[in-house]
Enzyme design. Sequence first.
Site, PDB file in Angstrom:
ATOM      1  N   CYS A  51      82.965  28.092  59.159  1.00 34.70           N
ATOM      2  CA  CYS A  51      81.767  27.297  59.442  1.00 34.70           C
ATOM      3  C   CYS A  51      81.049  27.778  60.709  1.00 34.70           C
ATOM      4  O   CYS A  51      81.533  28.628  61.450  1.00 34.70           O
ATOM      5  CB  CYS A  51      82.149  25.832  59.582  1.00 34.70           C
ATOM      6  N   ALA A  54      82.924  27.379  63.944  1.00 34.27           N
ATOM      7  CA  ALA A  54      83.923  28.441  64.126  1.00 34.27           C
ATOM      8  C   ALA A  54      83.276  29.672  64.762  1.00 34.27           C
ATOM      9  O   ALA A  54      83.863  30.305  65.642  1.00 34.27           O
ATOM     10  CB  ALA A  54      84.570  28.807  62.791  1.00 34.27           C
ATOM     11  N   ARG A  85      93.147  32.846  66.763  1.00 39.32           N
ATOM     12  CA  ARG A  85      92.431  34.113  66.615  1.00 39.32           C
ATOM     13  C   ARG A  85      93.089  35.267  67.367  1.00 39.32           C
ATOM     14  O   ARG A  85      92.681  36.397  67.268  1.00 39.32           O
ATOM     15  CB  ARG A  85      90.985  33.906  67.063  1.00 39.32           C
ATOM     16  N   HIS A 183      77.246  32.313  65.624  1.00 40.90           N
ATOM     17  CA  HIS A 183      77.075  33.442  66.552  1.00 40.90           C
ATOM     18  C   HIS A 183      75.699  33.349  67.205  1.00 40.90           C
ATOM     19  O   HIS A 183      75.565  33.458  68.425  1.00 40.90           O
ATOM     20  CB  HIS A 183      77.131  34.784  65.825  1.00 40.90           C
TER      21      HIS A 183
HETATM   22 FE1  CFM Z   1      82.522  40.458  64.639  1.00 42.36          FE
HETATM   23 FE2  CFM Z   1      84.069  40.505  62.760  1.00 42.36          FE
HETATM   24 FE3  CFM Z   1      83.114  38.203  63.738  1.00 42.36          FE
HETATM   25 FE4  CFM Z   1      84.863  39.737  65.182  1.00 42.36          FE
HETATM   26 FE5  CFM Z   1      86.923  38.197  64.182  1.00 42.36          FE
HETATM   27 FE6  CFM Z   1      86.111  39.025  61.784  1.00 42.36          FE
HETATM   28 FE7  CFM Z   1      85.163  36.718  62.707  1.00 42.36          FE
HETATM   29 MO1  CFM Z   1      87.627  36.960  61.998  1.00 42.36          MO
HETATM   30  S1  CFM Z   1      84.369  41.631  64.487  1.00 42.36           S
HETATM   31  S2  CFM Z   1      83.095  38.675  65.735  1.00 42.36           S
HETATM   32  S3  CFM Z   1      86.796  39.288  66.061  1.00 42.36           S
HETATM   33  S4  CFM Z   1      82.149  39.712  62.638  1.00 42.36           S
HETATM   34  S5  CFM Z   1      88.039  39.033  62.654  1.00 42.36           S
HETATM   35  S6  CFM Z   1      85.207  40.960  61.033  1.00 42.36           S
HETATM   36  S7  CFM Z   1      85.728  37.218  60.783  1.00 42.36           S
HETATM   37  S8  CFM Z   1      86.736  36.128  63.910  1.00 42.36           S
HETATM   38  S9  CFM Z   1      83.171  36.069  63.175  1.00 42.36           S
HETATM   39  C1  HCA Z   2      86.996  32.238  61.774  1.00 36.90           C
HETATM   40  C2  HCA Z   2      88.083  32.961  62.507  1.00 36.90           C
HETATM   41  C3  HCA Z   2      88.741  34.032  61.689  1.00 36.90           C
HETATM   42  C4  HCA Z   2      89.592  33.488  60.593  1.00 36.90           C
HETATM   43  C5  HCA Z   2      90.568  34.475  60.088  1.00 36.90           C
HETATM   44  C6  HCA Z   2      91.217  34.269  58.767  1.00 36.90           C
HETATM   45  C7  HCA Z   2      89.608  34.853  62.676  1.00 36.90           C
HETATM   46  O1  HCA Z   2      86.297  32.809  60.942  1.00 36.90           O
HETATM   47  O2  HCA Z   2      86.826  31.084  62.069  1.00 36.90           O
HETATM   48  O3  HCA Z   2      90.615  33.780  57.812  1.00 36.90           O
HETATM   49  O4  HCA Z   2      92.371  34.680  58.689  1.00 36.90           O
HETATM   50  O5  HCA Z   2      89.431  36.037  62.782  1.00 36.90           O
HETATM   51  O6  HCA Z   2      90.471  34.246  63.313  1.00 36.90           O
HETATM   52  O7  HCA Z   2      87.755  34.904  61.167  1.00 36.90           O
END
Ligand code: CFM
Ligand code: HCA
Length: 530
Positions: A51, A54, A85, A183
């Site tokens: 979401c 998150a 995370r 983001h």
């Molecule tokens: Fe960038 Fe990502 Fe993301 Fe990320 Fe992550 Fe991710 Fe995420 Mo999980 S590099 S910031 S550190 S888009 S692993 S592939 S999904 S938390 S929002």
């Molecule tokens: C997020 C965090 C997440 C979830 C990872 C997962 C992460 O999207 O809220 O589904 O295992 O990297 O911790 O992307």
Amino acid sequence: PAELKEELLKKYPRKVAKKRAKSMVTNNPAESKEILANVRTVPGIITQRGCTYAGCKGVVLGPTRDIINLVHGPIGCSFYAWLTRRNQTRAMEGDPNFITYAFSTDMQDENIVFGGEKKLKEAIREAFENFHPTSIGIFSTCPVGLIGDDVHSVARDMKAELGINIFGFSCEGYRGVSQSAGHHIANNGIFKHVVGNEDRERTGKYQVNLLGEYNIGGDAFEIEALFEEIGVTLISTYSGNSTVESFAYSHTADLNMVMCHRSINYIAEMMEEKYGIPWFKVNFIGAESTAKSLRKMAEYFGDSEMIAKVEEVIAREMLKVKAVAEAVKPKVEGKLAMMFVGGSRAHHYQDLFRELGVKTVSAGYEFAHRDDYEGREVIPSIKIDADTRNIEDLVVTKDDTRYREDLAEKKAKLEESGYEFKDYKGMMPDMQKNALVIDDVNHWETEKLIEFYKPDIFCAGIKEKYVVQKYGVPLKQLHSYDYGGPYAAFGGAINFYKEMERMLATDVWKLVDAPWKHEPEIVGCVTVDA
Ligand code: CFM
Ligand code: HCA
């Protein structure tokens, strides 16, 4: 892939099939590569997505250690986001580190009925009295928006009362179609309330920020060590192993390097608009990509000593990297991988697999936008729908006193010689022809993909892990890295190769037999009353 696509779509009602078809593209540079992305998931489909809250609280602000990230909402929203995370941090002695805590207003039914602003104010006072932070961020969860609590006015009041920086985020879970909206909201909030608050004296000859590196499994530590050796001063990282304090003077950097384009491109763009700091895309996942990124950085500064140092470091590290790659490659070469992750790693990790001769047959992001697939040149042609319009787009203007004309000039000069800025070309050009690219893949499609391609490894997250493994296919979490990492830079590449050897050069997965193949898991019957 065309057949598979048909098979995947057959299951859906007509309207759903029509929509999903646009999010599945067979990669072929000669044909149209347009992919439907950043749109709502069809209700009822089991998506990988998370979401908006998150994306804002967990992803962008979560890794910073010196701010109290206070969640206004029911305790579950905090509990799930509590250290899951694996973003690591190293506080200097005596410096605050709040990462290990979970701060929440623990909203109850009563607050939903009568409003939660009073409780929020009390929580802020309590947090201040106990921890004396220099800043507090307030994160809205779904019910906050539904009942209409005004976190921004609470933030203003409390800022005046306590005299520290307090700001709120309207990042309710439903605010956007995925984490991606979070983001953007986080980027806006940081830019509005923090960046530029402090004009700190220069501490290094070459000052950079690293944007979109969150120090999962210690990745940022690897990159920091390289910068230090090369003689580049890292002012601030957004936001792994970092502080809100450093965001405040991050406008004093000479360059922004963007690692995860999806989550942080907004700050890179706004910092260039306002302060004239150029940015380009880097990637420290994969040894070759790391070398390329370091060379690009050295070329930007144009310092011959730095250029020589970079070459020295690359030569030294590549020797170690190649030795491990050469030992592992014969055991894993030709194997097939799939990756469905977030908004940048599904692209970046293909480089590491390529270095081992492992082919990526299908990949996609959970929540990226078309530019992350097709390249930034498509941005002007992206349709802005109501869900996107719902997220504020900050209007940023030039800061007349602090704008770096010198950097803008440097950029213009470098561009003349073909050097690229703002240069993300996306995932698709790097993928093999006819690979299947799927946005926001769902559970049904995941199972079908496994049946069709029979991949040797599947990369995704915790929700996918055990389902996929019951198919006899190992799943590597590319979010949390399971228990491993770091995987960034040269040292990280070595760790990843060894992990792939462990996961791919084994027959153990063939022994896995899903229980439901032999016995149904649930037995029942449905009766309908006449
Ligand atoms: Fe960038 Fe990502 Fe993301 Fe990320 Fe992550 Fe991710 Fe995420 Mo999980 S590099 S910031 S550190 S888009 S692993 S592939 S999904 S938390 S929002
Ligand atoms: C997020 C965090 C997440 C979830 C990872 C997962 C992460 O999207 O809220 O589904 O295992 O990297 O911790 O992307």
